[in-house]
Design a protein around this motif. Structure first.
Motif, short mmCIF file in Angstrom:
data_model
loop_
_atom_site.label_atom_id
_atom_site.label_comp_id
_atom_site.label_asym_id
_atom_site.label_seq_id
_atom_site.Cartn_x
_atom_site.Cartn_y
_atom_site.Cartn_z
N ALA A 130 -1.94 1.00 4.57
CA ALA A 130 -1.60 1.86 5.70
C ALA A 130 -0.96 1.06 6.82
O ALA A 130 -0.02 1.53 7.48
CB ALA A 130 -2.86 2.57 6.21
N ALA A 131 -1.43 -0.17 7.05
CA ALA A 131 -0.84 -1.02 8.08
C ALA A 131 0.61 -1.34 7.73
O ALA A 131 1.48 -1.40 8.60
CB ALA A 131 -1.65 -2.30 8.23
N CYS A 132 0.88 -1.56 6.46
CA CYS A 132 2.23 -1.86 6.02
C CYS A 132 3.14 -0.65 6.18
O CYS A 132 4.30 -0.77 6.57
CB CYS A 132 2.23 -2.34 4.57
N ALA A 133 2.61 0.54 5.89
CA ALA A 133 3.41 1.76 6.00
C ALA A 133 3.77 2.06 7.44
O ALA A 133 4.85 2.58 7.73
CB ALA A 133 2.67 2.93 5.37
N GLY A 134 2.86 1.75 8.36
CA GLY A 134 3.12 1.98 9.77
C GLY A 134 2.93 3.42 10.18
O GLY A 134 2.82 4.32 9.34
N PRO A 135 2.92 3.70 11.50
CA PRO A 135 2.68 5.05 12.02
C PRO A 135 3.95 5.84 12.28
O PRO A 135 3.98 6.73 13.11
CB PRO A 135 1.95 4.76 13.33
N GLY A 136 5.04 5.52 11.57
CA GLY A 136 6.33 6.10 11.90
C GLY A 136 6.43 7.61 11.74
O GLY A 136 7.33 8.23 12.28
N ARG A 238 6.54 5.89 -0.66
CA ARG A 238 6.18 4.52 -0.99
C ARG A 238 6.89 3.59 -0.01
O ARG A 238 7.91 3.96 0.59
CB ARG A 238 6.56 4.17 -2.42
N THR A 239 6.35 2.42 0.16
CA THR A 239 6.99 1.43 1.01
C THR A 239 8.16 0.81 0.26
O THR A 239 8.39 1.08 -0.92
CB THR A 239 6.00 0.34 1.43
N ASP A 240 8.93 -0.05 0.94
CA ASP A 240 10.13 -0.59 0.33
C ASP A 240 9.84 -1.52 -0.85
O ASP A 240 10.68 -1.70 -1.71
CB ASP A 240 11.00 -1.31 1.37
#
Length: 271
Positions: A130-136, A238-240
């Motif tokens: 979740a930290a990697c995904a961020g609150p965008g 998904r993240t990059d």
């Protein structure tokens, strides 16, 4: 399938002060490989287990440390390369499966403390992702689906805390070459449905509307992501680089910790 309702207690916060820490190392100790991340450098190690470099067999199986000696040698080698031999000014952050038992967490802490850092943070993989995904996308409940080599996890986060979590001891390594990912997808669906039946506040519905976050090697397979999206009836995100989502998220937590330790104290602020 194991769940949070088995009675396991989870570490809920890493917000504290780490005196004297100026450097750090983030680790994702997985079942098939261990990745390491250093602020300003990114991923500095991607060690495949079972090569015989640190001993016979693999140090981790199904998310559990089964060979502490070889695991310790591996972590020491990574720390030497990333931080050097003296590590009194370094913090080490390590991610673990959300439902890792107290024995695994204690063993992980002991191995990390033996490396000689100023302090150790043990963080669950879902909050790291979740930290990697961020609150965008505006925040709200978040469903993290982590499909790894030997474990599949589903975690519902609300306000940054674990509301519910499920774990199935099956993963990509259990699939034969060319075999469709039916078992992995079924594990995800079973866990999500079990959460649904025990979610009186509707947080899971909000997380599904937001779109589940996929992490782990399974998120790199279009046949996995497509089947999950179709069966759940919602788009997935998904993240990059899903394979490194957890270690990069642990690295972001580490960077935040280091910023707090190096920031000047404000008047009247306890340090």
């Amino acid at each position: 399938m194991r769940s949070l309702r088995d009675g396991r207690r989870l570490d809920r916060s890493v917000h504290r002060h780490y005196r004297g820490a100026t450097r750090g190392l983030a680790l994702d100790l997985g079942s098939s490989r261990t990745r390491a991340w250093v602020p300003g450098q990114g991923v500095v190690a991607d060690t495949v287990h079972g090569t015989g470099e640190y001993g016979p067999g693999r140090p981790v199986r199904r998310g559990r440390i089964v060979d502490p000696e070889s695991c310790g040698r591996m972590l020491a080698r990574i720390a030497d390369r990333a931080l050097g031999e003296r590590r009194e000014d370094a913090v080490i952050v390590l991610s673990h499966p959300v439902l890792a038992g107290p024995g695994h967490r204690a063993a992980a802490r002991d191995l990390l403390r033996a490396l000689g850092p100023s302090d150790v943070i043990v963080l669950d993989s879902a909050r790291a992702a979740a930290a990697c995904a961020g609150p965008g996308d505006g925040g709200g409940p978040l469903l993290v689906l982590d499909i790894g080599a030997e474990l599949t996890e589903a975690t519902l986060l609300v306000d940054g805390l674990v509301r519910d979590a499920r774990l199935a001891e099956t993963g990509l390594s259990d699939l034969d070459p060319g075999e469709p990912p039916t078992a992995a997808v079924r594990a995800v669906l079973d866990m999500v449905m079990a959460m649904w039946r025990q979610d009186p506040h509707g947080a899971l519905l909000g997380a599904l509307r937001r779109g589940p976050l996929l992490a782990g090697g399974g998120a790199l397979r279009p046949d996995v992501t497509h089947r999950i999206a179709v069966r759940l009836g919602v788009p997935v995100r998904r993240t990059d680089d899903p394979a490194t989502t957890v270690v990069r998220g642990a690295g972001l937590v580490l960077s935040s910790v280091l910023r707090h330790t190096t920031a000047p104290a404000l008047p009247g602020r306890l340090r």
